[in-house]
Design a protein around this motif. Structure first.
Motif: not given
Length: 282
Positions: A15-16, A42-48, A1-10, A186-189
């Motif tokens: 997101x992903x 937690x990351x395994x849960x997101x993949x599902x 997965x490619x995790x990210x964060x979006x929006x105004x500073x602070x 980017x998750x290690x997998x």
């Protein structure tokens, strides 16, 4: 997965990046890309999770730092033998460890502010390692089990503050905006071998750095194991693993950043950053 964060500073939300190229919101699914959300469970849960049903985010939305709540920002100096040579320093017998203030962290495409009076601000493309599980006295063989993933770091440096003023390197590394992170964790997998990643950095279209993580003196597993022998590493901690040759300090004569320039940098599979340099303004 490619995790990210979006929006105004602070005000960033988690997101992903979907495989179809769209940004999707994880708001309400996880609190943020931080802490316990980075654990293996937690990351395994997101993949599902049903990613296709997540809300689409406007692609023009600002991306923030890809990790929130960073507790420790550890950095490794002189970790590429050819960079040590261009800096006029010996290859170290052990990892050279210093810390970067977390207040330097910004988004991957945010402006970089040249500090007041600075004449020697410099660039450094680096592989960032994001810790996912608490690590203490872990072996090199087990070390990657404690990693959540990887990201691009621009480990900006003010060389006068770092090398010509008394004290430790930290003050030359910690100026505001001197730690753009992302665009993605980017998750290690998705990273088959962290010791075989091409990386590059350009300033105003000129490529200065063009290297590969295979030339690290100390690899990722060694660094995680080594650091865990001195302190506990916690989820969300970041290790910035050093830079290949081509920094401004190493040019003949040296070349440093000035306001009004553009940096672009990338590591294979981890995305690209673009920053504009601006003058400090009180």
């Amino acid at each position: 997965m490619k995790l990210l964060r979006y929006g105004a500073p602070g005000q960033e939300k988690p997101g992903l990046l979907h495989t179809d190229g769209t940004l999707r919101s994880l708001a309400g699914v996880i609190e943020d890309v931080s802490g316990k959300a980075l654990s293996g469970a937690s990351l395994d849960g997101l993949r599902r999770h049903e990613i296709d049903k997540l809300p689409v985010v406007d692609p023009a939305t600002r991306l923030g730092p890809c990790v929130a709540g960073v507790g420790k920002f550890m950095c490794i100096g002189l970790n590429y033998s050819d960079h040590a040579a261009e800096s006029g320093m010996d290859v170290p017998a052990e990892p050279v460890l210093f810390m970067k203030a977390t207040s330097a962290i910004v988004g991957p495409n945010d402006d970089v502010v040249i500090p007041k009076g600075s004449e020697k601000s410099d660039w450094e493309v680096e592989l960032g390692v994001v810790i996912g599980e608490t690590a203490k006295y872990v072996s090199e063989q087990e070390a990657l089990n404690y990693v959540a993933g990887y990201c691009v770091v621009n480990d900006l440096s003010e060389r006068e503050y770092q090398l010509e003023r008394c004290g430790q390197w930290v003050k030359g590394k910690s100026c505001d905006t001197f730690a753009p992170l992302g665009p993605y964790l980017v998750t290690k997998d998705e990273v088959a071998d962290p010791q075989n990643l091409d990386m590059w950095l350009e300033v105003d279209g000129r490529r200065y750095q063009d290297g590969n993580t295979r030339t690290m003196v100390f690899g990722v597993a060694k660094l995680v194991s080594y650091l865990s022998g001195f302190m506990s590493l916690h989820p969300g901690d970041i290790i910035s693993t050093g830079t290949p040759p081509g920094v401004g300090l190493g040019q003949k004569p040296p070349v440093y950043l000035r306001p009004g320039q553009q940096m672009r940098l990338s590591i294979a599979g981890l995305g690209e950053q673009t920053q504009r340099t601006v003058a400090w303004d009180a």
